[in-house]
Design a protein around this motif. Structure first.
Motif, PDB file in Angstrom:
ATOM      1  N   ASN A  19       0.928  -1.318  -0.003  1.00 52.60           N
ATOM      2  CA  ASN A  19       0.032   0.057   0.184  1.00 52.60           C
ATOM      3  C   ASN A  19       0.824   1.304   0.023  1.00 52.60           C
ATOM      4  O   ASN A  19       0.688   2.347  -0.801  1.00 52.60           O
ATOM      5  N   ALA A  20       2.074   1.130   0.748  1.00 55.94           N
ATOM      6  CA  ALA A  20       2.854   2.391   0.770  1.00 55.94           C
ATOM      7  C   ALA A  20       3.484   2.570  -0.701  1.00 55.94           C
ATOM      8  O   ALA A  20       3.566   3.793  -1.149  1.00 55.94           O
ATOM      9  N   ARG A  21       3.852   1.472  -1.368  1.00 54.87           N
ATOM     10  CA  ARG A  21       4.196   1.665  -2.902  1.00 54.87           C
ATOM     11  C   ARG A  21       3.400   2.295  -3.642  1.00 54.87           C
ATOM     12  O   ARG A  21       3.565   3.269  -4.460  1.00 54.87           O
ATOM     13  N   VAL A  22       2.063   1.893  -3.467  1.00 52.38           N
ATOM     14  CA  VAL A  22       0.854   2.646  -4.350  1.00 52.38           C
ATOM     15  C   VAL A  22       0.568   4.109  -3.982  1.00 52.38           C
ATOM     16  O   VAL A  22       0.692   4.634  -4.894  1.00 52.38           O
ATOM     17  N   LEU A  23       0.741   4.323  -2.574  1.00 53.78           N
ATOM     18  CA  LEU A  23       0.639   5.800  -2.209  1.00 53.78           C
ATOM     19  C   LEU A  23       1.717   6.640  -2.971  1.00 53.78           C
ATOM     20  O   LEU A  23       1.642   7.735  -3.445  1.00 53.78           O
ATOM     21  N   LEU A  24       3.001   6.035  -2.859  1.00 50.74           N
ATOM     22  CA  LEU A  24       4.239   6.899  -3.494  1.00 50.74           C
ATOM     23  C   LEU A  24       4.189   6.905  -4.769  1.00 50.74           C
ATOM     24  O   LEU A  24       4.355   8.014  -5.363  1.00 50.74           O
ATOM     25  N   LYS A  25       3.487   5.914  -5.487  1.00 46.60           N
ATOM     26  CA  LYS A  25       3.438   5.977  -7.233  1.00 46.60           C
ATOM     27  C   LYS A  25       2.724   6.939  -7.570  1.00 46.60           C
ATOM     28  O   LYS A  25       2.746   7.446  -8.542  1.00 46.60           O
ATOM     29  N   LYS A  26       1.138   7.075  -6.935  1.00 50.55           N
ATOM     30  CA  LYS A  26       0.180   7.873  -7.094  1.00 50.55           C
ATOM     31  C   LYS A  26       0.480   9.258  -6.802  1.00 50.55           C
ATOM     32  O   LYS A  26      -0.234  10.166  -7.036  1.00 50.55           O
ATOM     33  N   GLY A  27       1.512   9.522  -6.148  1.00 52.57           N
ATOM     34  CA  GLY A  27       1.772  11.007  -5.779  1.00 52.57           C
ATOM     35  C   GLY A  27       0.869  11.428  -4.467  1.00 52.57           C
ATOM     36  O   GLY A  27       1.026  12.386  -4.218  1.00 52.57           O
ATOM     37  N   LYS A  28       0.290  10.386  -3.765  1.00 50.81           N
ATOM     38  CA  LYS A  28      -0.391  10.652  -2.594  1.00 50.81           C
ATOM     39  C   LYS A  28       0.455  10.708  -1.254  1.00 50.81           C
ATOM     40  O   LYS A  28      -0.110  11.066  -0.327  1.00 50.81           O
ATOM     41  N   ALA A  29       1.693  10.435  -1.341  1.00 54.35           N
ATOM     42  CA  ALA A  29       2.563  10.460  -0.207  1.00 54.35           C
ATOM     43  C   ALA A  29       4.004  10.794  -0.695  1.00 54.35           C
ATOM     44  O   ALA A  29       4.260  10.503  -1.900  1.00 54.35           O
ATOM     45  N   VAL A  30       4.797  11.190   0.286  1.00 53.75           N
ATOM     46  CA  VAL A  30       6.299  11.474  -0.136  1.00 53.75           C
ATOM     47  C   VAL A  30       6.847  10.848   1.027  1.00 53.75           C
ATOM     48  O   VAL A  30       6.570  10.233   2.179  1.00 53.75           O
ATOM     49  N   VAL A  31       8.421  10.484   0.920  1.00 48.07           N
ATOM     50  CA  VAL A  31       9.128   9.865   1.824  1.00 48.07           C
ATOM     51  C   VAL A  31       9.827  10.612   2.545  1.00 48.07           C
ATOM     52  O   VAL A  31       9.956  11.803   2.701  1.00 48.07           O
ATOM     53  N   HIS A  32       9.361  10.560   3.940  1.00 51.03           N
ATOM     54  CA  HIS A  32       9.738  11.457   5.243  1.00 51.03           C
ATOM     55  C   HIS A  32      10.903  11.035   5.940  1.00 51.03           C
ATOM     56  O   HIS A  32      11.604  11.865   6.252  1.00 51.03           O
ATOM     57  N   SER A  33      11.189   9.753   6.091  1.00 49.91           N
ATOM     58  CA  SER A  33      12.325   9.086   6.634  1.00 49.91           C
ATOM     59  C   SER A  33      12.683   7.845   6.137  1.00 49.91           C
ATOM     60  O   SER A  33      11.791   7.172   5.587  1.00 49.91           O
ATOM     61  N   LEU A  34      14.012   7.617   5.815  1.00 49.03           N
ATOM     62  CA  LEU A  34      14.608   6.392   5.100  1.00 49.03           C
ATOM     63  C   LEU A  34      14.953   5.425   6.247  1.00 49.03           C
ATOM     64  O   LEU A  34      14.259   4.149   6.021  1.00 49.03           O
ATOM     65  N   TYR A  35      15.353   5.679   7.583  1.00 52.92           N
ATOM     66  CA  TYR A  35      15.644   4.821   8.614  1.00 52.92           C
ATOM     67  C   TYR A  35      14.963   5.446   9.866  1.00 52.92           C
ATOM     68  O   TYR A  35      15.608   6.377  10.429  1.00 52.92           O
ATOM     69  N   PRO A  36      13.892   4.907  10.514  1.00 54.38           N
ATOM     70  CA  PRO A  36      13.116   3.852  10.019  1.00 54.38           C
ATOM     71  C   PRO A  36      12.235   4.474   8.592  1.00 54.38           C
ATOM     72  O   PRO A  36      12.114   5.772   8.380  1.00 54.38           O
ATOM     73  N   PHE A  37      11.919   3.649   7.784  1.00 47.26           N
ATOM     74  CA  PHE A  37      11.079   4.084   6.648  1.00 47.26           C
ATOM     75  C   PHE A  37       9.739   4.810   6.964  1.00 47.26           C
ATOM     76  O   PHE A  37       9.052   4.042   7.490  1.00 47.26           O
ATOM     77  N   VAL A  38       9.663   5.738   6.594  1.00 50.97           N
ATOM     78  CA  VAL A  38       8.276   6.676   7.004  1.00 50.97           C
ATOM     79  C   VAL A  38       7.803   7.419   5.863  1.00 50.97           C
ATOM     80  O   VAL A  38       8.579   8.021   5.233  1.00 50.97           O
ATOM     81  N   ILE A  39       6.644   7.152   5.454  1.00 55.95           N
ATOM     82  CA  ILE A  39       5.942   8.295   4.356  1.00 55.95           C
ATOM     83  C   ILE A  39       5.016   9.182   5.074  1.00 55.95           C
ATOM     84  O   ILE A  39       4.514   9.006   6.269  1.00 55.95           O
ATOM     85  N   ARG A  40       4.938  10.232   4.466  1.00 53.79           N
ATOM     86  CA  ARG A  40       3.931  11.434   4.861  1.00 53.79           C
ATOM     87  C   ARG A  40       2.974  11.593   3.773  1.00 53.79           C
ATOM     88  O   ARG A  40       3.166  11.984   2.596  1.00 53.79           O
ATOM     89  N   LEU A  41       1.831  11.348   3.997  1.00 60.87           N
ATOM     90  CA  LEU A  41       0.583  11.638   3.195  1.00 60.87           C
ATOM     91  C   LEU A  41       0.410  13.277   2.991  1.00 60.87           C
ATOM     92  O   LEU A  41       0.888  13.946   3.857  1.00 60.87           O
ATOM     93  N   LYS A  42      -0.312  13.348   1.959  1.00 62.02           N
ATOM     94  CA  LYS A  42      -0.409  14.891   1.406  1.00 62.02           C
ATOM     95  C   LYS A  42      -2.017  15.276   1.668  1.00 62.02           C
ATOM     96  O   LYS A  42      -2.301  16.283   1.121  1.00 62.02           O
ATOM     97  N   GLU A  43      -2.523  14.775   2.565  1.00 61.14           N
ATOM     98  CA  GLU A  43      -3.602  15.040   3.151  1.00 61.14           C
ATOM     99  C   GLU A  43      -3.735  15.010   4.700  1.00 61.14           C
ATOM    100  O   GLU A  43      -2.938  14.008   5.415  1.00 61.14           O
ATOM    101  N   TYR A  44      -4.740  15.691   5.293  1.00 65.99           N
ATOM    102  CA  TYR A  44      -4.943  15.595   6.637  1.00 65.99           C
ATOM    103  C   TYR A  44      -5.737  14.512   7.249  1.00 65.99           C
ATOM    104  O   TYR A  44      -6.815  14.177   6.598  1.00 65.99           O
ATOM    105  N   LYS A  45      -5.108  13.643   8.419  1.00 66.29           N
ATOM    106  CA  LYS A  45      -5.856  12.528   8.834  1.00 66.29           C
ATOM    107  C   LYS A  45      -5.840  12.445  10.180  1.00 66.29           C
ATOM    108  O   LYS A  45      -4.607  13.123  10.710  1.00 66.29           O
ATOM    109  N   GLU A  46      -6.764  11.890  10.977  1.00 59.94           N
ATOM    110  CA  GLU A  46      -6.528  11.718  12.457  1.00 59.94           C
ATOM    111  C   GLU A  46      -6.492  10.357  12.889  1.00 59.94           C
ATOM    112  O   GLU A  46      -6.923   9.444  12.131  1.00 59.94           O
ATOM    113  N   ALA A  47      -5.437   9.990  13.907  1.00 62.16           N
ATOM    114  CA  ALA A  47      -5.315   8.723  14.189  1.00 62.16           C
ATOM    115  C   ALA A  47      -6.619   8.113  14.944  1.00 62.16           C
ATOM    116  O   ALA A  47      -7.200   8.799  15.614  1.00 62.16           O
ATOM    117  N   THR A  48      -6.894   6.901  14.757  1.00 66.65           N
ATOM    118  CA  THR A  48      -8.088   6.290  14.984  1.00 66.65           C
ATOM    119  C   THR A  48      -7.882   5.219  16.275  1.00 66.65           C
ATOM    120  O   THR A  48      -8.624   4.722  16.656  1.00 66.65           O
TER     121      THR A  48
END
Length: 425
Positions: A19-48
């Motif tokens: 799912n992370a690969r799909v989000l990055l490929k579609k441009g919906k997320a960017v790489v925030h950190s490499l170690y550990p690997f963290v992605i950052r979404l381009k939209e606002y969300k709240e933890a559930t």
């Protein structure tokens, strides 16, 4: 599994690698950190939902597992540098003592004005505890953590929560005290008397203290064994040496050698760790024998991250990852201005700055060398040189003399080295 942040850098529930690969490929997320690997979404969300971090502190390696209600999502091994700190302190002490022997008659004595604050810990011990505390603080920014479970002596939390007044051992001996301990002792010794191995014919087997409580024996699993009623009566409060040669051969190493002072030293860093993490989130503790019992029940290999998974009363998590991230504490350099040879003369030039051309030792860089003997792509930890030609330590080797013009910072150094490993089956 991959850590996920929202647009405003708030931690969210992790997602799968696919799912992370799909989000990055579609441009919906960017790489925030490499170690550990963290992605950052381009939209606002709240933890559930919230997650739990489980820790198995060790002298050299601490096992870490991050879990939800059903699955183990992440495994880590945090490798400490206490031995390295001890060597550095020994070296510094030698230099300091040599300096005192010089002819410095005008220097005021300073050996009587040193005091240690309340709760002082040795630097090598405090370093290990701080590694664990900083790890929890850092990963709070990547995943919503609400609870930490740490291996230590258990407390009767249910009675304390109900407002009951507890005294002495009642803090440890709650309603479930020894409900699993007896099973562990029986399984450990195969339901057989350790003294006569069933030769007495007495079928009544019971848990017995190897060193009697009247002589200072404890309820530790190392001091509990199985004995038939006949052998238990004969032994009484005798020591193993007095009771027989067979018992001396098999259990003489259990004689009490550690003093209360030694036990306090071992526990001091753990207490400091638990108190510090308790300021961040809710903390529960589990006992060492319980960790071993849970791991044996699941038939898991003896690994630090599996020990962390089995800390506490609950351990029946499904394992949803195939990797463990090894996090090795490496420090952030030293304060020594230049290196000395064996005669005490400087052998290197004093550094004017910790950074060269915007790079600092410990940064993770990617170098693309277009030509020459070092042609290719190199990804790893950089060691800077004042001439602008750096060394890059990759997963397989160290490549020396790469120009800063070919390097690009992937992630700023944080004092740790990272390596992915496959978990044991």
């Amino acid at each position: 599994m991959v850590f996920v942040l929202s647009k405003n850098k708030k931690p969210l529930a992790p997602t799968s690698n696919a799912n992370a690969r799909v989000l990055l490929k579609k441009g919906k997320a960017v790489v925030h950190s490499l170690y550990p690997f963290v992605i950052r979404l381009k939209e606002y969300k709240e933890a559930t939902q919230c997650f739990e971090i489980k820790l198995d502190p060790g002298a050299t390696t601490t096992g870490v597992a991050i879990v939800n209600q059903e699955k183990a999502l992440f495994f880590f091994e945090l490798i400490h540098r206490g031995a390295s700190i001890k060597r550095s302190l020994d070296k510094r002490r030698g230099i300091r003592r040599a300096r005192r022997q010089r002819n410095t008659r005008y220097r005021a004595p300073r050996f009587l004005n040193r005091t240690r604050p309340q709760g002082w810990l040795a630097p090598s011990v405090k370093s290990r505890a701080d590694n664990v505390i900083n790890f929890v603080k850092k990963y709070q920014h990547f995943i919503p953590l609400s609870k930490a479970t740490i291996e230590r002596v258990s407390f009767d939390n249910s009675s304390m929560a109900q407002g009951q007044t507890l005294y002495g051992v009642e803090y440890q001996q709650g309603a479930l005290y020894q409900s699993k301990l007896r099973d562990f002792i029986f399984a450990k010794h195969g339901n057989t008397c350790v003294y006569c191995n069933g030769a007495s014919g007495d079928k009544k087997v019971e848990v017995e203290h190897i060193i009697s409580k009247s002589k200072g024996g404890t309820n530790s699993t190392h001091n509990l064994a199985l004995s038939c009623r006949t052998c238990n009566v004969k032994k009484g409060t005798l020591s193993l040496k007095a009771f027989g040669r067979v018992m001396q051969k098999d259990y003489s190493h259990l004689e009490p050698k550690a003093t209360p002072k030694h036990a306090a030293i071992v526990q001091s860093a753990r207490n400091y760790t638990i108190e510090s993490i308790a300021e961040l989130m809710k903390v529960e503790t589990g006992e060492g024998w319980e960790t071993s019992f849970n791991r044996n029940q699941r038939a898991l290999p003896k690994e630090h991250y599996y020990d962390a998974l089995c800390v506490g009363s609950k351990s029946d998590y499904a394992i949803a990852t195939s990797e463990v991230l090894e996090v090795k504490a490496q420090g952030r350099g030293s304060r020594q201005m230049c290196r000395m040879d064996r005669f005490g003369f400087p052998r290197t030039k004093a550094k004017e700055s910790k950074t060269v051309k915007g790079f600092q030792t410990g940064d993770i860089v990617k170098a693309v060398v277009p030509s020459g003997l070092k042609k290719g792509k190199h990804l790893g930890r950089v060691a800077i040189r004042e001439n602008g030609y750096f060394n890059i330590t990759t997963k397989d080797s160290t490549v020396q003399g790469i120009s800063h013009r070919h390097c690009k910072i992937i992630q700023k150094g944080d004092g740790y080295g990272y390596e992915h490993k496959t978990i044991s089956a």
